[in-house]
Design a protein around this motif. Structure first.
Motif, mmCIF file in Angstrom:
data_model
loop_
_atom_site.group_PDB
_atom_site.id
_atom_site.type_symbol
_atom_site.label_atom_id
_atom_site.label_comp_id
_atom_site.label_asym_id
_atom_site.label_seq_id
_atom_site.Cartn_x
_atom_site.Cartn_y
_atom_site.Cartn_z
ATOM 1 N N TYR A 1 -25.435 -7.488 -26.520
ATOM 2 C CA TYR A 1 -25.688 -6.287 -27.917
ATOM 3 C C TYR A 1 -25.120 -4.601 -27.129
ATOM 4 O O TYR A 1 -25.558 -4.023 -26.572
ATOM 5 C CB TYR A 1 -26.640 -6.370 -27.784
ATOM 6 C CG TYR A 1 -27.564 -4.423 -28.713
ATOM 7 C CD1 TYR A 1 -28.337 -3.771 -28.557
ATOM 8 C CD2 TYR A 1 -26.730 -4.325 -29.899
ATOM 9 C CE1 TYR A 1 -27.991 -2.445 -28.685
ATOM 10 C CE2 TYR A 1 -27.007 -3.500 -31.396
ATOM 11 C CZ TYR A 1 -28.290 -2.965 -30.489
ATOM 12 O OH TYR A 1 -28.609 -1.875 -31.070
ATOM 13 N N TYR B 1 -24.444 -7.831 -41.430
ATOM 14 C CA TYR B 1 -23.384 -8.183 -40.735
ATOM 15 C C TYR B 1 -22.441 -9.384 -40.047
ATOM 16 O O TYR B 1 -23.290 -10.618 -40.981
ATOM 17 C CB TYR B 1 -24.197 -8.615 -39.080
ATOM 18 C CG TYR B 1 -25.266 -7.449 -38.374
ATOM 19 C CD1 TYR B 1 -26.276 -7.440 -38.997
ATOM 20 C CD2 TYR B 1 -24.553 -6.911 -36.921
ATOM 21 C CE1 TYR B 1 -26.163 -5.632 -38.273
ATOM 22 C CE2 TYR B 1 -25.149 -5.800 -36.689
ATOM 23 C CZ TYR B 1 -25.975 -4.886 -37.327
ATOM 24 O OH TYR B 1 -26.637 -4.431 -36.783
ATOM 25 N N THR B 2 -21.347 -9.284 -40.169
ATOM 26 C CA THR B 2 -20.790 -10.549 -39.908
ATOM 27 C C THR B 2 -19.972 -11.595 -39.366
ATOM 28 O O THR B 2 -20.087 -10.292 -38.070
ATOM 29 C CB THR B 2 -19.016 -9.598 -40.956
ATOM 30 O OG1 THR B 2 -19.217 -9.362 -41.974
ATOM 31 C CG2 THR B 2 -18.178 -10.900 -40.701
ATOM 32 N N PHE B 3 -20.541 -12.241 -38.744
ATOM 33 C CA PHE B 3 -20.695 -12.958 -37.725
ATOM 34 C C PHE B 3 -19.059 -14.527 -37.607
ATOM 35 O O PHE B 3 -18.469 -14.199 -38.807
ATOM 36 C CB PHE B 3 -21.408 -14.888 -37.585
ATOM 37 C CG PHE B 3 -22.733 -14.301 -37.585
ATOM 38 C CD1 PHE B 3 -23.300 -12.914 -38.234
ATOM 39 C CD2 PHE B 3 -23.196 -14.597 -36.158
ATOM 40 C CE1 PHE B 3 -24.986 -13.057 -37.951
ATOM 41 C CE2 PHE B 3 -24.283 -13.931 -35.985
ATOM 42 C CZ PHE B 3 -25.104 -13.282 -36.726
ATOM 43 N N GLY B 4 -18.317 -14.130 -36.545
ATOM 44 C CA GLY B 4 -17.199 -14.832 -36.343
ATOM 45 C C GLY B 4 -17.879 -16.718 -36.389
ATOM 46 O O GLY B 4 -18.688 -17.272 -36.819
ATOM 47 N N SER B 5 -15.776 -17.231 -36.308
ATOM 48 C CA SER B 5 -16.739 -19.093 -37.059
ATOM 49 C C SER B 5 -16.494 -19.183 -35.709
ATOM 50 O O SER B 5 -17.299 -19.876 -35.831
ATOM 51 C CB SER B 5 -15.063 -18.975 -37.609
ATOM 52 O OG SER B 5 -14.337 -19.189 -38.444
ATOM 53 N N LEU C 1 -29.553 -14.550 -28.344
ATOM 54 C CA LEU C 1 -28.801 -13.247 -27.792
ATOM 55 C C LEU C 1 -28.557 -13.212 -27.211
ATOM 56 O O LEU C 1 -29.521 -13.700 -25.681
ATOM 57 C CB LEU C 1 -30.232 -11.951 -27.886
ATOM 58 C CG LEU C 1 -28.981 -10.900 -27.838
ATOM 59 C CD1 LEU C 1 -28.032 -10.126 -28.729
ATOM 60 C CD2 LEU C 1 -29.690 -9.857 -28.310
ATOM 61 N N PHE D 1 -21.468 -17.449 -30.627
ATOM 62 C CA PHE D 1 -20.735 -16.454 -32.392
ATOM 63 C C PHE D 1 -20.833 -15.487 -31.535
ATOM 64 O O PHE D 1 -22.006 -14.408 -30.683
ATOM 65 C CB PHE D 1 -21.759 -16.832 -33.062
ATOM 66 C CG PHE D 1 -21.665 -17.689 -33.619
ATOM 67 C CD1 PHE D 1 -22.510 -18.554 -33.764
ATOM 68 C CD2 PHE D 1 -20.386 -18.061 -34.459
ATOM 69 C CE1 PHE D 1 -23.024 -19.985 -34.213
ATOM 70 C CE2 PHE D 1 -20.699 -19.286 -35.536
ATOM 71 C CZ PHE D 1 -21.543 -20.259 -35.247
ATOM 72 N N ASP E 1 -28.136 -4.684 -24.422
ATOM 73 C CA ASP E 1 -29.176 -5.666 -23.982
ATOM 74 C C ASP E 1 -27.991 -6.524 -23.821
ATOM 75 O O ASP E 1 -27.635 -6.695 -24.584
ATOM 76 C CB ASP E 1 -30.110 -5.484 -25.442
ATOM 77 C CG ASP E 1 -31.173 -6.426 -24.590
ATOM 78 O OD1 ASP E 1 -31.736 -6.820 -25.554
ATOM 79 O OD2 ASP E 1 -30.717 -7.327 -23.526
ATOM 80 N N PHE F 1 -22.448 -7.758 -31.286
ATOM 81 C CA PHE F 1 -24.068 -8.901 -30.440
ATOM 82 C C PHE F 1 -22.914 -10.112 -30.109
ATOM 83 O O PHE F 1 -21.828 -10.748 -31.091
ATOM 84 C CB PHE F 1 -24.936 -9.288 -31.668
ATOM 85 C CG PHE F 1 -25.742 -8.269 -32.666
ATOM 86 C CD1 PHE F 1 -25.570 -8.312 -33.350
ATOM 87 C CD2 PHE F 1 -26.582 -8.546 -31.635
ATOM 88 C CE1 PHE F 1 -26.866 -7.008 -34.113
ATOM 89 C CE2 PHE F 1 -27.702 -7.386 -32.046
ATOM 90 C CZ PHE F 1 -27.785 -6.584 -33.078
ATOM 91 N N LEU G 1 -30.017 -19.955 -31.859
ATOM 92 C CA LEU G 1 -29.896 -18.746 -32.042
ATOM 93 C C LEU G 1 -30.435 -18.130 -30.460
ATOM 94 O O LEU G 1 -31.868 -17.473 -30.645
ATOM 95 C CB LEU G 1 -29.596 -18.210 -33.018
ATOM 96 C CG LEU G 1 -28.460 -18.869 -34.395
ATOM 97 C CD1 LEU G 1 -28.453 -18.815 -35.266
ATOM 98 C CD2 LEU G 1 -27.104 -18.554 -33.213
ATOM 99 N N TYR H 1 -24.325 -14.387 -29.670
ATOM 100 C CA TYR H 1 -25.064 -14.772 -29.910
ATOM 101 C C TYR H 1 -24.166 -16.267 -29.256
ATOM 102 O O TYR H 1 -23.079 -16.658 -29.118
ATOM 103 C CB TYR H 1 -25.346 -15.193 -31.688
ATOM 104 C CG TYR H 1 -26.712 -14.642 -31.388
ATOM 105 C CD1 TYR H 1 -26.278 -12.792 -31.644
ATOM 106 C CD2 TYR H 1 -28.016 -14.779 -31.173
ATOM 107 C CE1 TYR H 1 -27.672 -11.949 -32.293
ATOM 108 C CE2 TYR H 1 -28.873 -14.014 -31.829
ATOM 109 C CZ TYR H 1 -28.628 -13.029 -32.204
ATOM 110 O OH TYR H 1 -29.453 -11.972 -32.549
ATOM 111 N N GLN I 1 -25.057 -20.687 -30.018
ATOM 112 C CA GLN I 1 -26.181 -21.090 -30.464
ATOM 113 C C GLN I 1 -26.270 -23.268 -30.115
ATOM 114 O O GLN I 1 -25.342 -23.926 -29.766
ATOM 115 C CB GLN I 1 -25.607 -21.643 -32.593
ATOM 116 C CG GLN I 1 -26.476 -22.644 -32.523
ATOM 117 C CD GLN I 1 -25.893 -22.466 -34.354
ATOM 118 O OE1 GLN I 1 -24.494 -22.293 -34.595
ATOM 119 N NE2 GLN I 1 -27.179 -22.730 -35.580
#
Lengths: 116, 114
Positions: free
Chosen positions: A48, A105-109, A45, A91, A56, A33, A43, A35, A37
């Motif tokens: 995807y 789900y792991t988000f990046g920094s 989207l 993100f 999407d 994904f 947040l 995103y 912010q």
């Protein structure tokens, strides 16, 4: 721990310039994904991907944003031309679906983009 | 329609107090997934928990606990004996059965004062 790596961490650019943000998902993850912010919108989207296929991207301004996954280890988000209203933190998140019972789900920094 | 509501914009507590963060969701899916993420001042989003709709069992992890109630469409998060390091913005999120989008709440900012 496995991490989602996003580059650059910070980017300041002038209006009208092209911006490319990169994301390296966790190896073996099949879902990515993007995103954005902001304080006003929270947040949102943007895009995807499942197994590298874009499923999407309805949240993206199509005239200036594009998202791709050239291979399983790289996802890119490009803005051309950039505008001040694009200033936000972007993100990337990766995950595996169907996932295990408590699989997150792991988000990046994030990439903090400032367009002046 | 899919929606997540976190009605508490900001909460301030003193260290060692217990605090509950509310999350109410809307979905027509029978299968869905609920998440909590923590966003500390450094900005990253840290995964805390995932709960599947077919399992209403509550979860405890150290000082954290989660109460999932389908009857009220709520997935509340309690921190016991809060600490200053718990200060962050906490997001509740809904992922529908087709895994195509996280629906995030607006977040609750938790301030834990020494």
């Amino acid at each position: 721990d496995a991490r989602v790596t996003q580059t650059p961490r910070h980017k300041v650019t002038e209006m009208g310039q092209e911006v490319t943000m990169r994301c390296q998902p966790i190896l073996g993850h099949n879902t990515v994904f993007w995103y954005r912010q902001t304080m006003m919108q929270g947040l949102e989207l943007l895009a995807y991907f499942r197994n590298r296929a874009p499923l999407d991207d309805s949240g993206m301004p199509k005239d200036r944003f594009s998202a791709e996954m050239p291979d399983a280890t790289l996802a890119t988000l490009k803005i051309q031309p950039s505008e001040p209203r694009d200033s936000a933190v972007y993100f990337c998140a990766s995950g595996l679906e169907p996932g295990d019972y408590n699989y997150g789900y792991t988000f990046g920094s994030g990439t903090r983009l400032t367009v002046v | 329609a899919q929606k997540v509501t976190q009605a508490q914009t900001e909460i301030s507590v003193v260290e060692k107090e217990d605090v509950t963060l509310d999350c109410v969701y809307e979905t027509r899916d029978t299968t869905y997934y609920l998440f909590w993420y923590k966003q500390p001042p450094s900005g990253e989003l840290v995964f805390l928990i995932r709960r599947n709709s077919f399992d209403e069992q509550n979860e405890i992890s150290g000082r954290y606990s989660w109460n999932f109630q389908k009857s009220t469409s709520s997935f509340n998060f309690t921190i016991t004996a809060s600490q200053v390091v718990d200060s962050a913005v906490y997001f509740c999120a809904l992922l529908p059965h087709n895994f195509n989008k996280f629906y995030f709440g607006s977040g609750t900012k938790l301030n834990v004062k020494p």
